[in-house]
Scaffold this motif. Structure first.
Motif, PDB file in Angstrom:
ATOM      1  N   THR A   1      -1.294  22.211 -89.867  1.00 32.74           N
ATOM      2  CA  THR A   1       0.151  22.119 -90.141  1.00 32.74           C
ATOM      3  C   THR A   1       0.539  20.668 -90.365  1.00 32.74           C
ATOM      4  O   THR A   1       1.247  20.327 -91.317  1.00 32.74           O
ATOM      5  N   MET A   2      -0.006  19.783 -89.525  1.00 33.18           N
ATOM      6  CA  MET A   2       0.365  18.364 -89.658  1.00 33.18           C
ATOM      7  C   MET A   2      -0.101  17.814 -91.010  1.00 33.18           C
ATOM      8  O   MET A   2       0.621  17.047 -91.671  1.00 33.18           O
ATOM      9  N   GLN A   3      -1.300  18.238 -91.410  1.00 33.48           N
ATOM     10  CA  GLN A   3      -1.812  17.753 -92.700  1.00 33.48           C
ATOM     11  C   GLN A   3      -0.847  18.181 -93.834  1.00 33.48           C
ATOM     12  O   GLN A   3      -0.472  17.395 -94.689  1.00 33.48           O
ATOM     13  N   HIS A   4      -0.439  19.458 -93.727  1.00 36.01           N
ATOM     14  CA  HIS A   4       0.490  19.996 -94.736  1.00 36.01           C
ATOM     15  C   HIS A   4       1.816  19.220 -94.690  1.00 36.01           C
ATOM     16  O   HIS A   4       2.343  18.788 -95.719  1.00 36.01           O
ATOM     17  N   MET A   5       2.330  18.966 -93.475  1.00 36.14           N
ATOM     18  CA  MET A   5       3.625  18.277 -93.344  1.00 36.14           C
ATOM     19  C   MET A   5       3.523  16.859 -93.908  1.00 36.14           C
ATOM     20  O   MET A   5       4.428  16.362 -94.575  1.00 36.14           O
ATOM     21  N   MET A   6       2.392  16.204 -93.629  1.00 33.80           N
ATOM     22  CA  MET A   6       2.237  14.819 -94.137  1.00 33.80           C
ATOM     23  C   MET A   6       2.222  14.827 -95.673  1.00 33.80           C
ATOM     24  O   MET A   6       2.785  13.950 -96.320  1.00 33.80           O
ATOM     25  N   GLN A   7       1.612  15.887 -96.239  1.00 32.38           N
ATOM     26  CA  GLN A   7       1.533  15.920 -97.712  1.00 32.38           C
ATOM     27  C   GLN A   7       2.904  16.223 -98.313  1.00 32.38           C
ATOM     28  O   GLN A   7       3.381  15.512 -99.185  1.00 32.38           O
ATOM     29  N   THR A   8       3.592  17.264 -97.806  1.00 32.21           N
ATOM     30  CA  THR A   8       4.870  17.631 -98.470  1.00 32.21           C
ATOM     31  C   THR A   8       5.982  17.876 -97.449  1.00 32.21           C
ATOM     32  O   THR A   8       7.098  17.390 -97.587  1.00 32.21           O
ATOM     33  N   GLY A   9       5.609  18.532 -96.372  1.00 33.53           N
ATOM     34  CA  GLY A   9       6.608  19.056 -95.445  1.00 33.53           C
ATOM     35  C   GLY A   9       7.640  18.026 -95.008  1.00 33.53           C
ATOM     36  O   GLY A   9       8.851  18.194 -95.167  1.00 33.53           O
ATOM     37  N   PHE A  10       7.182  16.900 -94.488  1.00 29.18           N
ATOM     38  CA  PHE A  10       8.108  15.922 -93.903  1.00 29.18           C
ATOM     39  C   PHE A  10       9.057  15.369 -94.957  1.00 29.18           C
ATOM     40  O   PHE A  10      10.256  15.218 -94.733  1.00 29.18           O
ATOM     41  N   ARG A  11       8.485  15.152 -96.195  1.00 26.99           N
ATOM     42  CA  ARG A  11       9.347  14.552 -97.241  1.00 26.99           C
ATOM     43  C   ARG A  11      10.511  15.507 -97.539  1.00 26.99           C
ATOM     44  O   ARG A  11      11.662  15.079 -97.588  1.00 26.99           O
ATOM     45  N   LYS A  12      10.169  16.803 -97.555  1.00 21.63           N
ATOM     46  CA  LYS A  12      11.237  17.789 -97.860  1.00 21.63           C
ATOM     47  C   LYS A  12      12.292  17.737 -96.776  1.00 21.63           C
ATOM     48  O   LYS A  12      13.482  17.942 -97.021  1.00 21.63           O
ATOM     49  N   LYS A  13      11.880  17.429 -95.535  1.00 31.46           N
ATOM     50  CA  LYS A  13      12.860  17.460 -94.450  1.00 31.46           C
ATOM     51  C   LYS A  13      13.436  16.055 -94.219  1.00 31.46           C
ATOM     52  O   LYS A  13      14.119  15.827 -93.223  1.00 31.46           O
TER      53      LYS A  13
ATOM     54  N   SER B   1      -0.989  12.197 -86.568  1.00 34.98           N
ATOM     55  CA  SER B   1      -2.466  12.291 -86.727  1.00 34.98           C
ATOM     56  C   SER B   1      -2.780  13.740 -87.108  1.00 34.98           C
ATOM     57  O   SER B   1      -2.197  14.672 -86.554  1.00 34.98           O
ATOM     58  N   ILE B   2      -3.714  13.877 -88.084  1.00 36.24           N
ATOM     59  CA  ILE B   2      -3.969  15.238 -88.623  1.00 36.24           C
ATOM     60  C   ILE B   2      -5.335  15.725 -88.176  1.00 36.24           C
ATOM     61  O   ILE B   2      -5.827  16.761 -88.623  1.00 36.24           O
ATOM     62  N   VAL B   3      -5.992  14.947 -87.303  1.00 35.38           N
ATOM     63  CA  VAL B   3      -7.303  15.398 -86.801  1.00 35.38           C
ATOM     64  C   VAL B   3      -7.484  14.700 -85.444  1.00 35.38           C
ATOM     65  O   VAL B   3      -6.999  13.558 -85.251  1.00 35.38           O
ATOM     66  N   PRO B   4      -8.113  15.358 -84.466  1.00 35.05           N
ATOM     67  CA  PRO B   4      -8.357  14.682 -83.169  1.00 35.05           C
ATOM     68  C   PRO B   4      -9.205  13.423 -83.407  1.00 35.05           C
ATOM     69  O   PRO B   4     -10.036  13.403 -84.345  1.00 35.05           O
ATOM     70  N   CYS B   5      -8.942  12.383 -82.636  1.00 36.54           N
ATOM     71  CA  CYS B   5      -9.737  11.166 -82.891  1.00 36.54           C
ATOM     72  C   CYS B   5     -10.880  11.025 -81.882  1.00 36.54           C
ATOM     73  O   CYS B   5     -10.774  11.503 -80.752  1.00 36.54           O
ATOM     74  N   CYS B   6     -11.933  10.398 -82.359  1.00 37.45           N
ATOM     75  CA  CYS B   6     -13.165  10.228 -81.552  1.00 37.45           C
ATOM     76  C   CYS B   6     -12.946   9.028 -80.633  1.00 37.45           C
ATOM     77  O   CYS B   6     -12.909   7.880 -81.083  1.00 37.45           O
ATOM     78  N   ARG B   7     -12.733   9.322 -79.335  1.00 36.55           N
ATOM     79  CA  ARG B   7     -12.353   8.276 -78.388  1.00 36.55           C
ATOM     80  C   ARG B   7     -13.226   8.335 -77.135  1.00 36.55           C
ATOM     81  O   ARG B   7     -13.804   9.402 -76.832  1.00 36.55           O
ATOM     82  N   PRO B   8     -13.332   7.265 -76.385  1.00 35.40           N
ATOM     83  CA  PRO B   8     -14.062   7.349 -75.095  1.00 35.40           C
ATOM     84  C   PRO B   8     -13.326   8.292 -74.150  1.00 35.40           C
ATOM     85  O   PRO B   8     -12.093   8.225 -74.043  1.00 35.40           O
ATOM     86  N   THR B   9     -14.065   9.165 -73.479  1.00 31.68           N
ATOM     87  CA  THR B   9     -13.431  10.027 -72.461  1.00 31.68           C
ATOM     88  C   THR B   9     -13.627   9.395 -71.080  1.00 31.68           C
ATOM     89  O   THR B   9     -13.009   9.794 -70.110  1.00 31.68           O
TER      90      THR B   9
END
Lengths: 102, 607, 423, 102
Positions: free
Chosen positions: D47-59, D66-74
């Protein structure tokens, strides 16, 4: 303008506008995470920033690494069910953030 | 009576017959009338089995064999390790008493005799080295003689166990000691001191012992050195070298614990610091003729250290005494006092074991109080030098009968001061008051009062407000870039705007870049009274939170040094290098570009 | 008690003092005396109690024939401290005259299997001379720093890195409540844990790395974080420090072990006890770190470095000679110096491979006495008299007058002359 | 080439090369996190990927998400102490990752 810190934001939109491919005019209050996490960096992040700028190249590495904690959901809201425009029920999980964190 | 030596060492062999002399103990006299009586003794542990193998002559101190040593004795000694937990070493103890005695319990510091029991017969003459004939194998124990004592023999040089190994050799000893009273007895084999020694003249005499062995055809000389130490006793009175009085003037520094003036007392004797509870040469001092006020106000602090005298490097003691304030002196104290301090060397037997020291003390009052003030920080003149008395600051309304509304404006600004600080700090106490139009211009009276004498000094302070007072201010330290910083109005910014400090040095430095409300007081490694009111005013001085990135913490709190730029969030500070502008072209590449330009220019000319 | 056959090969199995104490406690006759003995040693008047209290004497006599008399402790064993305390319960009562030094409560160390290798290597590598010839940095490396390499090696080993970081953090952390720069007690404990847990190939390399630059020597000096673990506001008298050390079972044991394994009585071919067992000397030196008697390099000089505990012989009064003698077991110790230099040449790794395993029976502690001379042989024949310094026979007749040289035995005065005068 | 999954990587470098400002030739084994987390996405990410592409601009929204979990130290390794080139000791926290996660 003071940079906004990582927090939950809200946006009302229809299920179709979620971009998951469902066609339904029902609306949902989408909660998502946005904002800066600079205040949550560790020595690790400062080192990664330095490595990305010069360190890795000097060591012949091309790794991509994250240099700041990312603003992500730390928990999702419960499952969300709706009736689509062809009168069929669907349930989707983990689409709206319950709370966010760095 | 005392033994000059703590350790005696010799070797015994299987087969040595009863009556064989092994070594000779010596005792030195403390009184002329004493006659030493030598006894073998044993401590709380069991009576060692091997003690019966030996005999110690009561008057001569010669230790000899009581029985012939057998192979079985050797096995016994190594088998049961009687009394000594090291195999084949037989330990004995001896003591010396002024009269005959039955007791067998050793008195304290009984010297130890260690006999190396060898499972072989005594080497014959041809298999005996010249050294072995002359001196015991590992006898490196040096004698210690107490100064000022009576003459007496202190050591048998001849090796008694080898007396008859080479009957036709003649063995003689000579001593080169450089001191007539340290020589050989008439028998030529015992070292004797013939007159009292004085440690303050020399602490140690290094003797050269020469053993001459004459056979039919060869004369052999074997030399070894022996250090004879002279022990100290308190036989010197304390003395003053130079002045015994000092003038002390007390003005600014009037704090409890302050020390003034130093007087020295010398003593040619030693003052050991071991063992700690040692009473030898104990110095006691008393304040004479002092009045109650002086008793409550002054004390004398003494300390000593050991030093070497210029001539001969003999160790002696130097005591130094200082006047110490037992309490703070008031600002108006004005007095002259003469203090006499009697130093007494309690362990010196003589009469003149004391020295009298004089401290002539003059105390000046602190009179004039005038004023200086900087915005944010106020101080009575010379306040940095005050020590020992305190000043309290307060703000007063210039005209008491102004309207209540107007009076409420004056809650806007207040003054504070840390308990041990001599400065006062002006700070914004009530922002609402500042928002009211009638409170934009305030005239205060700042008063400084000395606590004890209630003496006061005052001055006028004029405060004007600029800009709108309604904004919510955040910490200046949050700003990471110069632009943001200098455009921001931060908490505690005395000049209204945050101030940027640009660091210039590389690595982790105290001069790190940062954004501050007032560069004069923040960062200055001191979390002052105003900064302490809210940590976000100057986290650089006050933070106790984690600091990320290269840094050094201040004592207790704050960031003493940081790498690049330090900026702070409520829960954390970060010190990091600004994005390093990548050096596009370093020196090497500059030279390449320059030469290629030159070459292309030359080519173009040629073409 | 172990077989007392003293052949060098014999391998008696020592009873440790915890087992011995259990064995004694199971025997009513022994356990009652053992309890009495512990009472005798508790109070301040311990000496008087042992001298004249009949019950204490009787208790000691019984315990002398119990397993507690011959028990020993293994270095680094579990409950090491308790084992040592049991040992001293008996042997504290035995040390005659109080000032005499102790025999080590630890199991004797095996004599070194390749003594000649060391002596030859020592001579050939010029080790016996002052300048540490022989050690050379690879030419390629501009600023070769073996101590830095030792730190790097440690940092690349997880366990070593963790333990090292732990003691450094403890020793360089400000002690807020006392306002002092650090807590010496906690720092000592962390250092002991580091030296117990980390293999000697890492810890000894950090402690004994050979240096040819001041930077390297300063890093070596800093290894134990001396500002916290070593230095103090004032220097106590060394005899006072020794007395304090002896009041603590651990310190007393490790000091005794150091003297047994590192201090050579005079006149002997090898420079270290147990036939030049350098490894044993280094190990017992390292185990002194973290006790009251913690030794360290006194400065960052690399050519003629000196090791000493934090104490002085000033103020020793009439016992200055005894104090200087004790201090020389650190500052003037040929065995320790050779052992450290041998380590620098990696010779000790050779010895590790030859497997000199501690624990054999040969009690080869050289019976040392508190001789007040030095470890130089007292007499060797030399053809001519030594030249007197001041031309004539000065106060000490042909010997330097400055009394201080009496204490530090200078070589020429100690070599006696054996003048062969042919008649 | 299959993209590498989020995991711990190791790199030996000197303390000076960490970029924290400390000058020390001592080396440290730096462990860091790198790699892809695409396999850990939720509906939220799509959903976030979609919103970043079009969704947010429309609103009319400009939020960055962030559109994917990031690889971080746990989790981070224990504190690391070292001696710097001026013979002073420092201890740094949270500079090396113990393990990584999305």
């Amino acid at each position: 303008r003071r940079p906004k810190l990582c927090s939950v934001r809200e946006l009302e939109l229809t299920v179709s506008e979620l971009g998951l491919g469902y066609e339904s005019d029902e609306t949902v209050l989408l909660r998502y995470c946005s904002g800066k996490c600079w205040a949550h960096r560790h020595n690790y992040d400062i080192t990664m920033q330095h490595m990305m700028q010069t360190g890795f190249r000097k060591k012949g590495r091309k790794d991509k690494v994250s240099i700041v904690p990312c603003c992500r959901p730390t928990a999702f809201e419960n499952d969300f069910s709706f009736l689509d425009n062809k009168s069929r029920y669907h349930t989707i999980q983990n689409v709206s953030a319950k709370n966010c964190g760095c | 009576l005392y033994f000059p030596q703590n350790d005696y060492v010799e070797t015994v062999y299987v087969g040595q017959p009863a009556g064989t002399p092994i070594l000779q103990l010596h005792a030195m006299l403390d009184q002329d009338s004493e006659r030493p009586h030598f006894y073998l003794c044993w401590n709380f542990m069991r009576r060692p089995n091997h003690i019966s193998w030996f005999h110690l002559d009561v008057s001569t101190g010669v230790l000899s064999l009581n029985k012939t040593l057998e192979e079985s004795d050797f096995a016994l000694s190594s088998e049961k390790r009687s009394g000594v937990n090291r195999k084949n070493l037989l330990a004995l103890h001896a003591m010396v008493l002024p009269s005959t005695s039955k007791t067998s319990n050793c008195i304290s510091r009984a010297p130890r005799i260690t006999l190396d029991f060898v499972n072989a017969t005594l080497p014959t003459c041809d298999r005996t080295d010249m050294k072995e004939l002359c001196f015991p194998h590992r006898d490196t124990s040096n004698p210690h003689i107490m100064e000022n004592r009576f003459p007496g023999a202190l050591r048998q040089l001849r090796r008694l166990t080898r007396l008859n190994v080479c009957p036709n050799y003649t063995i003689t000893y000579s001593v080169e000691s450089g001191l007539p009273s340290l020589r050989l007895t008439h028998t030529g084999s015992q070292l004797v001191v013939t007159a009292p020694l004085d440690r303050e003249e020399s602490e140690c005499y290094r003797l050269l012992l020469v053993c001459t062995v004459q056979t039919e055809s060869v004369i052999t000389k074997v030399e070894t050195s022996l250090d004879v130490f002279v022990n100290d006793e308190d036989d010197n009175a304390p003395y003053v070298n130079g002045t015994d009085s000092v003038d002390v003037v007390i003005s600014f520094n009037r704090t409890k614990g302050g020390s003034f003036g130093t007087l020295f007392v010398f003593d040619r004797d030693l003052t050991p610091i071991y063992p700690v509870d040692q009473t030898h040469n104990k110095y006691v001092g008393t304040l004479l003729n002092s009045d109650p006020w002086s008793d409550k106000t002054f004390d004398i602090k003494g300390s000593f250290n050991e030093k070497k005298s210029p001539h001969g490097g003999i160790r002696e003691t130097v005591h130094n005494y200082q006047l110490v304030l037992k309490r703070n002196l008031h600002v108006n104290e004005n007095r002259t006092v003469q203090l006499d301090y009697l130093v007494n060397d309690t362990s010196y037997p003589g009469v003149e074991g004391t020295v009298l020291l004089h401290f002539n003390v003059t105390i000046y009052p602190y009179v004039n109080v005038s004023y200086s003030s900087q915005v944010g920080r106020v101080c009575v003149e010379n306040c940095q030098q005050f020590d020992g008395f305190t000043v309290t600051y307060r703000l007063e309304v210039p005209d008491r009968n102004m309207s209540a509304d107007l009076q409420s404006c004056y809650a806007a600004i207040a003054v504070t001061q840390a308990p041990d600080e001599l400065y006062g700090f002006l700070y914004v106490n009530d922002t609402d008051a500042l928002r009211r139009p009638e409170c934009q211009d305030l005239q205060y009276l700042l008063v400084a009062q000395e606590d004890h004498t209630q003496q006061e000094a005052s001055t006028q302070i004029h405060i004007q407000l600029e800009g709108e007072g309604d904004k919510q201010f955040l910490s200046c330290a949050r700003n990471r870039w110069r632009g943001d910083c200098e455009s921001a109005q931060g908490l505690g910014a005395t000049s209204g705007r945050c101030q940027w400090r640009q660091g210039t040095e590389k690595g982790i430095t105290e001069n790190y870049s940062t954004c501050s409300p007032d560069l004069r007081t923040c960062p200055d490694s001191f979390c002052d009274a105003v900064e302490r009111k809210d940590a976000s005013i100057c986290p650089q001085d006050c933070t106790k939170e984690t600091v990320v990135g290269g840094h050094e913490l201040g004592l207790g709190n704050g960031i003493k040094a940081g790498h690049g730029t330090c900026h702070c969030y409520p829960e954390k500070c970060v010190c990091e290098k600004e994005d390093i502008e990548e050096v596009i072209c370093d020196d090497m590449c500059k030279t390449i570009i320059a030469t290629s330009l030159l070459l292309s220019f030359v080519v173009s000319i040629l073409l | 008690s172990p077989s007392t056959g003293s052949g060098p090969g014999a391998q008696p199995e020592w009873v440790d003092c915890i087992q011995a104490s259990d064995m004694c406690n199971q025997n009513p006759h022994c356990s009652s005396r053992y309890r009495v003995m512990r009472q005798c040693l508790v109070g301040k008047e311990k000496e008087a109690m042992l001298d004249n209290n009949r019950e204490c004497q009787a208790a000691l006599e019984v315990l002398l024939v119990s397993p507690l008399y011959d028990c020993r402790c293994k270095r680094g064993m579990k409950k090491e401290l308790q084992c040592l305390q049991n040992y001293w319960t008996i042997h504290m009562g035995l040390t005659e005259g109080g000032d005499m030094d102790d025999s080590s409560p630890y199991e004797p160390v095996a004599p070194n299997r390749h003594p000649d290798a060391f002596r030859l290597a020592s001579i050939s590598s010029g080790m016996l001379t002052l300048a540490p010839k022989g050690f050379h940095c690879p030419d390629a490396e501009r600023n070769c720093n073996p101590c830095l390499d030792a730190a790097k090696a440690c940092n690349l080993n997880n366990s070593c890195k963790k333990q090292r970081s732990s003691y450094i953090a403890t020793c360089s952390k400000e002690d807020p409540n006392k306002g002092e720069t650090c807590s010496k007690k906690r720092c000592h404990k962390a250092l002991r844990m580091f030296l117990d847990r980390v293999p000697t190939e890492y810890s000894h390399r950090l402690l004994f790395c050979p240096c040819q630059t001041e930077g390297c020597a300063e890093r070596r000096r800093q290894t134990i974080v001396p500002d916290c673990s070593y230095k103090d506001k004032e220097k106590p008298n060394c005899l006072e420090l020794r007395k304090i050390c002896r009041q603590d079972s651990l310190c007393r044991s490790r000091l005794a072990d150091y003297l047994v394994n590192c201090w050579m009585a005079s006149s002997s071919a090898s420079t270290c006890p147990n036939q030049d067992n350098h490894q044993a000397c280094l190990a017992s030196y390292a185990r002194l770190i973290g006790t009251e008697m913690t030794p360290n390099y006194v400065d960052s000089s690399f050519s003629n470095w000196t090791i000493s505990p934090w104490c002085t012989c000033k103020g020793s009064g009439n016992q200055e000679e005894e104090c200087m003698h004790f201090l020389r077991t650190f500052t003037d110790n040929t065995c320790l110096r050779n052992a450290i230099q041998a380590f620098g040449y990696g010779l000790d790794n050779m010895q590790n491979r030859s497997g000199a395993v501690p624990g054999t029976s040969a009690m080869t502690k050289a019976g040392w006495d508190w001789t007040t001379g030095t470890s130089e042989p007292p007499f060797v024949a030399i053809p001519k008299y030594p030249e007197p310094r001041d031309g004539g026979l000065g106060k000490t007749q042909g010997l330097p007058e400055d009394h201080s040289t009496c204490l530090c035995a200078n070589i020429w005065a100690l070599l006696p002359g054996l003048a062969l005068a042919l008649v």
